[in-house]
Motif scaffolding. Structure first.
Motif, PDB file in Angstrom:
ATOM      1  N   THR A 148      15.459  -9.802  16.655  1.00  0.00           N
ATOM      2  CA  THR A 148      14.051 -10.230  17.629  1.00  0.00           C
ATOM      3  C   THR A 148      14.705 -10.941  18.504  1.00  0.00           C
ATOM      4  O   THR A 148      14.251 -11.521  18.863  1.00  0.00           O
ATOM      5  CB  THR A 148      13.328 -10.542  16.251  1.00  0.00           C
ATOM      6  N   THR A 149      15.404 -12.338  18.296  1.00  0.00           N
ATOM      7  CA  THR A 149      15.589 -12.854  18.570  1.00  0.00           C
ATOM      8  C   THR A 149      16.287 -12.797  19.658  1.00  0.00           C
ATOM      9  O   THR A 149      16.307 -12.896  21.030  1.00  0.00           O
ATOM     10  CB  THR A 149      16.915 -14.316  18.111  1.00  0.00           C
ATOM     11  N   HIS A 150      17.492 -12.063  19.927  1.00  0.00           N
ATOM     12  CA  HIS A 150      18.573 -10.966  20.836  1.00  0.00           C
ATOM     13  C   HIS A 150      17.302 -10.156  21.930  1.00  0.00           C
ATOM     14  O   HIS A 150      17.313 -10.175  22.858  1.00  0.00           O
ATOM     15  CB  HIS A 150      19.259  -9.608  20.411  1.00  0.00           C
ATOM     16  N   ILE A 151      16.080  -9.466  21.314  1.00  0.00           N
ATOM     17  CA  ILE A 151      15.439  -8.877  22.430  1.00  0.00           C
ATOM     18  C   ILE A 151      14.424  -9.759  23.381  1.00  0.00           C
ATOM     19  O   ILE A 151      14.512  -9.677  24.139  1.00  0.00           O
ATOM     20  CB  ILE A 151      13.933  -8.127  20.999  1.00  0.00           C
ATOM     21  N   ILE A 152      13.945 -10.510  22.653  1.00  0.00           N
ATOM     22  CA  ILE A 152      13.666 -11.825  22.994  1.00  0.00           C
ATOM     23  C   ILE A 152      14.070 -12.357  23.979  1.00  0.00           C
ATOM     24  O   ILE A 152      14.157 -12.653  25.763  1.00  0.00           O
ATOM     25  CB  ILE A 152      12.806 -13.118  22.496  1.00  0.00           C
ATOM     26  N   VAL A 153      15.186 -12.737  24.302  1.00  0.00           N
ATOM     27  CA  VAL A 153      16.356 -13.006  25.473  1.00  0.00           C
ATOM     28  C   VAL A 153      16.211 -12.289  26.633  1.00  0.00           C
ATOM     29  O   VAL A 153      16.766 -12.399  28.001  1.00  0.00           O
ATOM     30  CB  VAL A 153      17.445 -13.830  24.292  1.00  0.00           C
ATOM     31  N   VAL A 154      16.991 -10.730  25.751  1.00  0.00           N
ATOM     32  CA  VAL A 154      16.809  -9.759  26.895  1.00  0.00           C
ATOM     33  C   VAL A 154      15.911  -9.510  27.959  1.00  0.00           C
ATOM     34  O   VAL A 154      16.160  -9.458  28.939  1.00  0.00           O
ATOM     35  CB  VAL A 154      17.196  -8.853  26.390  1.00  0.00           C
ATOM     36  N   SER A 155      14.862  -9.830  27.258  1.00  0.00           N
ATOM     37  CA  SER A 155      13.709  -9.763  28.199  1.00  0.00           C
ATOM     38  C   SER A 155      13.294 -10.476  28.888  1.00  0.00           C
ATOM     39  O   SER A 155      12.985 -11.085  29.865  1.00  0.00           O
ATOM     40  CB  SER A 155      12.322  -9.298  26.597  1.00  0.00           C
TER      41      SER A 155
END
Length: 311
Positions: free
Chosen positions: A241-248
């Motif tokens: 979830t952390t990675h998805i937030i950063v990617v977005s």
């Protein structure tokens, strides 16, 4: 325009974020706080990961490199922007403008591809947990990081190779606070339709494809978690979830800026601020606030520093 009558531009003038002195002073304080937080936050991640042996894992090795990229990326635009708040005439030389474009796309391109490496790391950790350390060994991690920097360099050189031959004979006013391809390309005194198309493909289309592939990969990872224990599932889901937030946060502004015709829109400056200044600050905050291992490591580092000072 005939070559004999051409007056070459030797500098560009930024309009900046505001022409009002009071607002500029307020914005200076805001962005000084943001940039200071960016520097301190990313340095803290780099120091913590380096000094804590428990964090000497592939994931944190990659996180440390992301922090380095964030720190360098924000430093391409933020210091110049802060100085310009107190400048009556916000000027950058032609050479300085091209250098800013080079480093901006070098580091930005490396960051985009680096997120793909971090997604691959999570995919291996979830799909091959028993072989994770063997597969994501130090040699592979170093090779992946070096490859990312080389790809970012190649991307930046390709952008600059298209920009340098362009003639700039005026006007020389950029409605922004830093030099970037869309704004500078509009000032060229020649037809740039084909170049614009090439740059949209080089940056915008690539961003769209990578963003789609990354979201798909994280969706696959989350689906793989069904077979894991509840505790492992919760920890992996939090990391993903952390990675998805950063990617977005990185890809959405980038897609807005580069995956469309380079015409001026009212939202451009706000998106540029998010892309260049806010995201590098929020990345370390997201990783430290959502990661219990990192929080514990930071506390241990702080305690050791306090003990050293007392002795």
């Amino acid at each position: 325009m005939e070559p004999g009558n051409t007056t070459w531009v030797s500098e560009f003038i930024f309009l900046g974020l505001s022409q009002t002195w009071e607002l500029q002073a307020f914005l200076f304080l805001v962005f000084l706080f943001v940039y200071t937080t960016t520097v301190v936050g990313n340095l803290l991640i780099m120091i913590t990961v380096t000094s804590e042996s428990q964090l000497h894992t592939p994931m944190y090795f990659l996180l440390r490199n992301l922090a380095l990229l964030d720190l360098c990326f924000s430093s391409v635009t933020a210091p110049k922007m802060l100085v310009d708040f107190f400048s009556e005439k916000k000027v950058i030389s032609y050479q300085g403008c091209m250098a800013q474009i080079f480093f901006f796309h070098f580091l930005g391109g490396a960051m985009v591809f680096f997120l793909s490496v971090m997604a691959y790391d999570r995919l291996v950790a979830i799909s091959r947990p028993l072989h994770y350390v063997t597969i994501m060994n130090t040699q592979l991690c170093v090779r992946l990081v070096v490859t990312v920097w080389i790809v970012g360099l190649a991307h930046s050189i390709s952008q600059l190779a298209l920009m340098l031959p362009l003639p700039f004979c005026g006007p020389n006013i950029l409605d922004n606070f830093y030099c970037d391809v869309p704004q500078v390309l509009r000032l060229a005194c020649t037809d740039t339709t084909i170049l614009e198309f090439l740059m949209i493909c080089n940056s915008g289309l690539l961003d769209v494809i990578l963003f789609f592939l990354l979201l798909t990969s994280y969706l696959v990872i989350l689906m793989m978690l069904r077979s894991h224990s509840e505790q492992a599932r919760r920890k992996a889901a939090s990391t993903c979830t952390t990675h998805i937030i950063v990617v977005s946060m990185i890809f959405i502004p980038s897609i807005y800026l580069y995956a469309r015709p380079f015409t001026l829109f009212s939202m451009d400056k706000a998106v540029s601020i998010s892309h260049t200044v806010l995201t590098p600050m929020l990345n370390p905050m997201i990783y430290t606030l959502r990661n219990q291992e990192m929080q514990a490591a930071v506390k241990r580092l702080a305690r050791r520093r306090l003990v050293c000072r007392r002795e």
